[in-house]
Design an enzyme around this catalytic site. Structure first.
Site, PDB file in Angstrom:
ATOM      1  N   GLU A   1       0.735  -1.294  -0.020  1.00 43.73           N
ATOM      2  CA  GLU A   1      -0.103  -0.013  -0.168  1.00 43.73           C
ATOM      3  C   GLU A   1       0.848   1.242  -0.005  1.00 43.73           C
ATOM      4  O   GLU A   1       0.382   2.144  -0.789  1.00 43.73           O
ATOM      5  CB  GLU A   1      -1.077   0.020   1.263  1.00 43.73           C
ATOM      6  N   ASP A   2       1.888   1.186   0.820  1.00 42.52           N
ATOM      7  CA  ASP A   2       2.674   2.298   0.984  1.00 42.52           C
ATOM      8  C   ASP A   2       4.143   2.404   0.349  1.00 42.52           C
ATOM      9  O   ASP A   2       4.667   3.532   0.797  1.00 42.52           O
ATOM     10  CB  ASP A   2       2.686   2.776   2.611  1.00 42.52           C
TER      11      ASP A   2
HETATM   12  P1  NDP Z   1      -5.446   9.247   6.969  1.00 41.09           P
HETATM   13  O1  NDP Z   1      -5.876   8.057   6.371  1.00 41.09           O
HETATM   14  O2  NDP Z   1      -5.053  10.416   6.355  1.00 41.09           O
HETATM   15  O3  NDP Z   1      -4.446   9.018   8.087  1.00 41.09           O
HETATM   16  C1  NDP Z   1      -4.727   8.080   9.123  1.00 41.09           C
HETATM   17  C2  NDP Z   1      -3.527   6.773   8.798  1.00 41.09           C
HETATM   18  O4  NDP Z   1      -2.085   7.234   8.894  1.00 41.09           O
HETATM   19  C3  NDP Z   1      -3.605   5.681   9.648  1.00 41.09           C
HETATM   20  O5  NDP Z   1      -4.754   4.859   9.413  1.00 41.09           O
HETATM   21  C4  NDP Z   1      -2.220   5.171   9.504  1.00 41.09           C
HETATM   22  O6  NDP Z   1      -2.269   4.185   8.573  1.00 41.09           O
HETATM   23  C5  NDP Z   1      -1.453   6.474   9.336  1.00 41.09           C
HETATM   24  N1  NDP Z   1      -0.567   6.943  10.358  1.00 41.09           N
HETATM   25  C6  NDP Z   1       0.737   7.495  10.182  1.00 41.09           C
HETATM   26  N2  NDP Z   1       0.989   8.100  11.559  1.00 41.09           N
HETATM   27  C7  NDP Z   1       0.018   7.890  12.402  1.00 41.09           C
HETATM   28  C8  NDP Z   1      -0.344   8.361  13.717  1.00 41.09           C
HETATM   29  N3  NDP Z   1       0.734   9.104  14.431  1.00 41.09           N
HETATM   30  N4  NDP Z   1      -1.237   8.111  14.469  1.00 41.09           N
HETATM   31  C9  NDP Z   1      -2.392   7.531  13.662  1.00 41.09           C
HETATM   32  N5  NDP Z   1      -2.219   7.006  12.314  1.00 41.09           N
HETATM   33  C10 NDP Z   1      -1.003   7.218  11.738  1.00 41.09           C
HETATM   34  O7  NDP Z   1      -6.591   9.917   7.883  1.00 41.09           O
HETATM   35  P2  NDP Z   1      -8.194   9.841   7.718  1.00 41.09           P
HETATM   36  O8  NDP Z   1      -8.220   9.878   6.032  1.00 41.09           O
HETATM   37  O9  NDP Z   1      -8.661   8.472   7.906  1.00 41.09           O
HETATM   38  O10 NDP Z   1      -8.881  11.025   8.349  1.00 41.09           O
HETATM   39  C11 NDP Z   1      -9.275  10.797   9.615  1.00 41.09           C
HETATM   40  C12 NDP Z   1     -10.768  11.078   9.322  1.00 41.09           C
HETATM   41  O11 NDP Z   1     -11.043  12.527   9.127  1.00 41.09           O
HETATM   42  C13 NDP Z   1     -11.621  10.446   8.290  1.00 41.09           C
HETATM   43  O12 NDP Z   1     -12.731   9.784   8.962  1.00 41.09           O
HETATM   44  C14 NDP Z   1     -12.028  11.564   7.428  1.00 41.09           C
HETATM   45  O13 NDP Z   1     -13.278  11.658   7.203  1.00 41.09           O
HETATM   46  C15 NDP Z   1     -11.498  12.844   8.121  1.00 41.09           C
HETATM   47  N6  NDP Z   1     -10.783  13.712   7.200  1.00 41.09           N
HETATM   48  C16 NDP Z   1     -10.656  14.921   7.607  1.00 41.09           C
HETATM   49  C17 NDP Z   1      -9.993  15.844   6.822  1.00 41.09           C
HETATM   50  C18 NDP Z   1      -9.893  17.259   7.507  1.00 41.09           C
HETATM   51  O14 NDP Z   1      -9.011  18.194   6.835  1.00 41.09           O
HETATM   52  N7  NDP Z   1     -10.621  17.709   8.220  1.00 41.09           N
HETATM   53  C19 NDP Z   1      -9.213  15.208   5.430  1.00 41.09           C
HETATM   54  C20 NDP Z   1      -9.203  14.134   5.463  1.00 41.09           C
HETATM   55  C21 NDP Z   1     -10.075  13.312   6.042  1.00 41.09           C
HETATM   56  P3  NDP Z   1      -1.391   3.008   8.288  1.00 41.09           P
HETATM   57  O15 NDP Z   1      -1.508   1.974   9.496  1.00 41.09           O
HETATM   58  O16 NDP Z   1      -1.862   2.501   7.049  1.00 41.09           O
HETATM   59  O17 NDP Z   1      -0.113   3.606   8.305  1.00 41.09           O
END
Ligand code: NDP
Ligand code: ZN
Length: 182
Positions: A67-68
């Site tokens: 994925e990454d």
């Molecule tokens: P992202 O997918 O952008 O980021 C979350 C992912 O980042 C995790 O699933 C994990 O994935 C990875 N990650 C890396 N570092 C960390 C850390 N320190 N802590 C936690 N996760 C980390 O986030 P989402 O798109 O899920 O955003 C969260 C919510 O916010 C969503 O429900 C969306 O609706 C909303 N949102 C809001 C935005 C805004 O600007 N307000 C923009 C986009 C989304 P892995 O294990 O794969 O590395």
């Protein structure tokens, strides 16, 4: 339990994942090395979930490589076999799709995943919630953190019924996250 061959495979997977993620960082304020996360996922499977199945542990270590990173399916198949590749593919999002569609697909597909994939996803969500509580992305608003928690809850609803220890672990971390964020 693991035998010598399994331990060899374990180090091979650790080395492979470390190399593939070497230029990546997590999203926390300190930009921690990315490899900490797959190690944490595998450790959660092992210690909390008592998952002593080497295919699941190896796939846990490799779960974010397709994925990454630029890792190809062929590389994983050659080094770790078809079974590990299939499992890593099962926990890999289709990055060609828009983000919100991917998020919805995770919810929709979770109940139909194999037991091994369900456990990896459960450990992954647990580790991400832990990170969100203890080392969150600094630019995330409170609302965004809450939305992330709510989304994991919907995914995890489809992962239940396989490993109660992992489910309890997730529930504990989610409750802690909600308390800290309240
Ligand atoms: P992202 O997918 O952008 O980021 C979350 C992912 O980042 C995790 O699933 C994990 O994935 C990875 N990650 C890396 N570092 C960390 C850390 N320190 N802590 C936690 N996760 C980390 O986030 P989402 O798109 O899920 O955003 C969260 C919510 O916010 C969503 O429900 C969306 O609706 C909303 N949102 C809001 C935005 C805004 O600007 N307000 C923009 C986009 C989304 P892995 O294990 O794969 O590395
Ligand atoms: Zn992950």
């Amino acid at each position: 339990m693991l035998d010598t061959e399994d331990i060899t495979l374990l180090f091979k997977a650790l080395t492979f994942a470390a190399e593939k993620h070497r230029l990546q960082r997590r999203k926390d304020g300190e930009a921690s090395p990315y490899i900490n996360h797959p190690i944490q996922v595998a450790d959660t499977l092992w210690q909390i979930g008592e998952v002593y199945d080497i295919v699941t542990i190896i796939a846990g270590l490799l779960h974010d490589t397709l994925e990454d990173t630029k890792t190809t399916p062929a590389e994983i198949e050659t080094l770790f076999g078809a079974e590990v590749l299939a499992l890593v593919q099962e926990v890999t999002d289709d990055k060609s799709l828009p983000k919100m569609r991917r998020k919805q697909l995770q919810i929709d597909k979770a109940p139909h995943k194999s037991p091994r994939a369900k456990q990896i996803k459960l450990a992954d969500k647990s580790c991400n919630i832990y990170d969100l509580t203890h080392s969150p992305p600094p630019n995330w608003s409170s609302q965004r953190r809450q939305e992330y928690l709510d989304w994991t809850e919907q995914v995890v609803a489809g992962l239940r019924g396989i490993n109660p220890a992992l489910e309890n672990h997730y529930d504990t971390l989610l409750a802690e996250a909600r308390t800290v964020m309240a």
